[in-house]
Design a protein around this motif. Structure first.
Motif, PDB file in Angstrom:
ATOM      1  N   ILE B  33       0.838  -1.198   0.000  1.00  0.00           N
ATOM      2  CA  ILE B  33       0.000   0.000   0.000  1.00  0.00           C
ATOM      3  C   ILE B  33       0.872   1.247   0.000  1.00  0.00           C
ATOM      4  O   ILE B  33       0.625   2.207  -0.737  1.00  0.00           O
ATOM      5  CB  ILE B  33      -0.946  -0.005   1.216  1.00  0.00           C
ATOM      6  N   ARG B  34       1.910   1.221   0.810  1.00  0.00           N
ATOM      7  CA  ARG B  34       2.799   2.383   0.913  1.00  0.00           C
ATOM      8  C   ARG B  34       3.435   2.694  -0.433  1.00  0.00           C
ATOM      9  O   ARG B  34       3.546   3.852  -0.838  1.00  0.00           O
ATOM     10  CB  ARG B  34       3.866   2.115   1.970  1.00  0.00           C
ATOM     11  N   THR B  35       3.847   1.647  -1.148  1.00  0.00           N
ATOM     12  CA  THR B  35       4.461   1.829  -2.474  1.00  0.00           C
ATOM     13  C   THR B  35       3.485   2.536  -3.417  1.00  0.00           C
ATOM     14  O   THR B  35       3.867   3.470  -4.138  1.00  0.00           O
ATOM     15  CB  THR B  35       4.868   0.471  -3.073  1.00  0.00           C
ATOM     16  N   ALA B  36       2.244   2.091  -3.404  1.00  0.00           N
ATOM     17  CA  ALA B  36       1.250   2.696  -4.292  1.00  0.00           C
ATOM     18  C   ALA B  36       0.984   4.148  -3.907  1.00  0.00           C
ATOM     19  O   ALA B  36       0.890   5.027  -4.768  1.00  0.00           O
ATOM     20  CB  ALA B  36      -0.055   1.888  -4.231  1.00  0.00           C
ATOM     21  N   LEU B  37       0.872   4.407  -2.629  1.00  0.00           N
ATOM     22  CA  LEU B  37       0.585   5.767  -2.165  1.00  0.00           C
ATOM     23  C   LEU B  37       1.736   6.710  -2.508  1.00  0.00           C
ATOM     24  O   LEU B  37       1.505   7.845  -2.948  1.00  0.00           O
ATOM     25  CB  LEU B  37       0.350   5.767  -0.651  1.00  0.00           C
ATOM     26  N   LEU B  38       2.965   6.241  -2.310  1.00  0.00           N
ATOM     27  CA  LEU B  38       4.131   7.087  -2.616  1.00  0.00           C
ATOM     28  C   LEU B  38       4.224   7.385  -4.111  1.00  0.00           C
ATOM     29  O   LEU B  38       4.820   8.396  -4.510  1.00  0.00           O
ATOM     30  CB  LEU B  38       5.412   6.407  -2.135  1.00  0.00           C
ATOM     31  N   ALA B  39       3.620   6.494  -4.924  1.00  0.00           N
ATOM     32  CA  ALA B  39       3.597   6.726  -6.371  1.00  0.00           C
ATOM     33  C   ALA B  39       2.442   7.646  -6.764  1.00  0.00           C
ATOM     34  O   ALA B  39       2.185   7.861  -7.952  1.00  0.00           O
ATOM     35  CB  ALA B  39       3.460   5.386  -7.104  1.00  0.00           C
ATOM     36  N   GLY B  40       1.736   8.153  -5.771  1.00  0.00           N
ATOM     37  CA  GLY B  40       0.676   9.121  -6.045  1.00  0.00           C
ATOM     38  C   GLY B  40      -0.658   8.503  -6.406  1.00  0.00           C
ATOM     39  O   GLY B  40      -1.521   9.167  -6.987  1.00  0.00           O
ATOM     40  N   ARG B  41      -0.848   7.221  -6.103  1.00  0.00           N
ATOM     41  CA  ARG B  41      -2.078   6.536  -6.475  1.00  0.00           C
ATOM     42  C   ARG B  41      -2.993   6.384  -5.258  1.00  0.00           C
ATOM     43  O   ARG B  41      -2.529   6.200  -4.135  1.00  0.00           O
ATOM     44  CB  ARG B  41      -1.763   5.134  -7.024  1.00  0.00           C
ATOM     45  N   ASP B  42      -4.300   6.481  -5.530  1.00  0.00           N
ATOM     46  CA  ASP B  42      -5.259   6.065  -4.508  1.00  0.00           C
ATOM     47  C   ASP B  42      -5.246   4.538  -4.449  1.00  0.00           C
ATOM     48  O   ASP B  42      -4.818   3.869  -5.387  1.00  0.00           O
ATOM     49  CB  ASP B  42      -6.666   6.557  -4.866  1.00  0.00           C
TER      50      ASP B  42
END
Lengths: 149, 114
Positions: B33-42
């Protein structure tokens, strides 16, 4: 099964908890004296899981981690689960209730146990640390912070 | 850019917690989840296959929500089975998570606010 006890010993490893949960599910399903429906049985299973996971976590503070003993007792009016580990234990009163709005990562395990069981007690003796959890067949008088139905 | 003119990189990431959200899986989920969030994704967590959640799993969800808030992204739970919903209510976590009945609704609502 009234008045009888079942005792299980497992190595203090997370990988062993699933087997105990499976056994407990079968035990509850096949013990006619227990008045729990499927939903309540799931909640009891989770409370047991949390107590075993906690025991493994605390037992790991020792080398070797040793064993965990589970005792299941069915009486005429209650089901009692006692989980013993060889770790240092902890003070139940020192574990704060998690407040969701504060986004806490921890504290949910004991909270789940307290909300599922009617009586929760802990004792440290020469044999180790014992967490006792009792679910009454008839709900006790409502207490603030106690079991939710 | 996809043929519909939407930037695929702005689409929410759909993650399945797996059948048992406990222990090591909880740690792995936090990282995903953290990886996705850091990539700017919901992020949408699809609970359709989840059969068991313990306190480690709940802790991972809370940490994920913290990360989402810090990164100004949204985290949505969807297709949550009744017994997991009951657990979220028992722990009062239903008050802080956005929970949708299914994946389509979750996507629709995220699209509506973009």
């Amino acid at each position: 099964m009234i008045g009888r006890e079942v005792r299980i010993s497992i190595p203090a490893r997370n990988g062993c908890i699933g087997a105990v949960r499976s056994f407990f599910r079968v035990f509850v399903d096949n013990c006619p004296e227990l008045p729990f429906d499927g939903r309540e049985a799931k909640r009891l299973e989770l409370a047991l899981h949390e107590s075993l996971a906690n025991a493994v976590r605390h037992a790991k503070t020792r080398r070797p981690a040793g064993e965990i003993q589970l005792e299941i007792r069915v009486d005429a009016d209650r089901l009692t689960l006692r989980v013993r580990d060889e770790g240092e234990g902890f003070d139940l009163n020192e574990v704060p209730e998690p407040e969701p709005e504060a986004l806490p990562e921890r504290g949910f395990g004991l909270y789940i146990i307290r909300k599922t069981m009617d009586l929760v007690d802990a004792e440290r003796n020469e044999g180790g640390f014992v967490l006792s959890m009792t679910r009454l067949f008839e709900p006790a008088a409502p207490l603030s912070g106690g079991r939710e139905t | 850019m996809n043929p519909e003119g939407c930037d695929a990189s702005s689409e929410p990431v759909v993650i399945s917690p797996g059948s048992r959200l406990i222990g090591d899986r909880a740690s792995g989920l936090k990282n995903e989840i953290r990886t996705a969030l850091l990539a700017g994704r919901d992020v949408i967590l699809d609970f359709e296959e989840v059969s068991f959640v313990d306190s480690s799993g709940l802790g991972a969800l809370v940490v994920a929500l913290r990360s989402a808030n810090q990164n100004r992204r949204r985290l949505t739970l969807c297709t949550v089975p009744e017994h997991v919903l009951a657990l979220l209510h028992l722990t009062r976590l239903h008050r802080i998570f956005e929970i949708q009945p299914d994946l389509d609704t979750a996507r629709l609502l995220l699209d509506a606010v973009r």
